[in-house]
Scaffold this motif. Sequence first.
Motif, mmCIF file in Angstrom:
data_model
loop_
_atom_site.group_PDB
_atom_site.id
_atom_site.type_symbol
_atom_site.label_atom_id
_atom_site.label_comp_id
_atom_site.label_asym_id
_atom_site.label_seq_id
_atom_site.Cartn_x
_atom_site.Cartn_y
_atom_site.Cartn_z
ATOM 1 N N GLU A 266 -56.997 14.752 9.604
ATOM 2 C CA GLU A 266 -57.652 14.617 10.913
ATOM 3 C C GLU A 266 -56.628 13.627 12.074
ATOM 4 O OE1 GLU A 266 -60.340 15.008 14.071
ATOM 5 O OE2 GLU A 266 -60.269 15.939 12.073
ATOM 6 N N THR B 202 -65.819 11.522 8.821
ATOM 7 C CA THR B 202 -64.566 11.391 8.729
ATOM 8 C C THR B 202 -63.920 11.385 10.250
ATOM 9 O OG1 THR B 202 -64.010 12.818 6.872
ATOM 10 C CG2 THR B 202 -61.872 12.509 8.118
ATOM 11 N N GLU C 120 -67.916 15.869 7.357
ATOM 12 C CA GLU C 120 -66.622 16.184 8.267
ATOM 13 C C GLU C 120 -67.061 15.260 9.514
ATOM 14 O OE1 GLU C 120 -65.720 20.057 9.209
ATOM 15 O OE2 GLU C 120 -65.384 20.388 7.208
ATOM 16 N N ARG D 90 -58.463 13.492 3.920
ATOM 17 C CA ARG D 90 -59.417 13.580 4.917
ATOM 18 C C ARG D 90 -59.141 12.984 6.218
ATOM 19 N NH1 ARG D 90 -63.952 10.302 5.624
ATOM 20 N NH2 ARG D 90 -64.127 8.263 4.014
#
Length: 252
Positions: free
Chosen positions: A63, A31, A28, A59
């Motif tokens: 975000e 990303t 994560e 992804r």
Amino acid sequence: MSHDSLSAWYADFFTELPNAFWRAAVPEELTADEVAFVVRAAGLRPGSRVLDVPCGSGRHALELARRGCRVTGLDVSAEAVAHARAAAGAEGLDLDLRLGDMRALPADVRAEAAICMGNAFGYLEHAATREFLAGLAALVVPGGALVLDSGFVAESLLPGLSLEEEPMTFGGVEAVSVNEYDVAAGRWLTSFTFRRGEQEHRGTSVQHVYTTAEVVRLVTEAGFTGAELYGGADGTPYRLGSPRLLLVARRP
């Protein structure tokens, strides 16, 4: 390994097993770093419109939406789009996610930025790549940005190249890959076998390998200017052997 104009290799490649593998493979924080780079490089702010193509399992789109951008995502994988829609719904994010091929961009979208992340630049045959970039240029508003991300440009891929890769497992899915470099066509071909328990999925991915100069020429020809080249989301300059190219260009 030939594909007619109606069928691209990726049309039936990205099913649940490979998607689950790649969803688990990317941390994560990576990303978040990539999206922070896009926001900085493209000058995005809350309300900015972004086209993410292909968006995969969402992804980057998710975000960006968390940061207040209005995102349209396009991807050919029904499983990936469904996953992204479910994730957006669970977070209460307003995301425009569409099932479709990157060779047929939506005509109703205008954006402050178009992004093509995660090595998807290079999926298409050369003529289709030119059409894809021209299509993005038509959708990005004047002053808007293009961001491309690829680890398959020649200066990243070819130094120290090895065809041999160890099998990898992410998210309970094992991926075994057999690589080939097609010198005459400048293509990196990977025959994948994904396995989870009794389930198995096989597919061959095709990456067209361009030099960085060729990518800049393509982007410029499509109608973008002032290409900036970075070797990572931290903004380091791109150089021979950088693990990936992040290119940022503008619509005049």
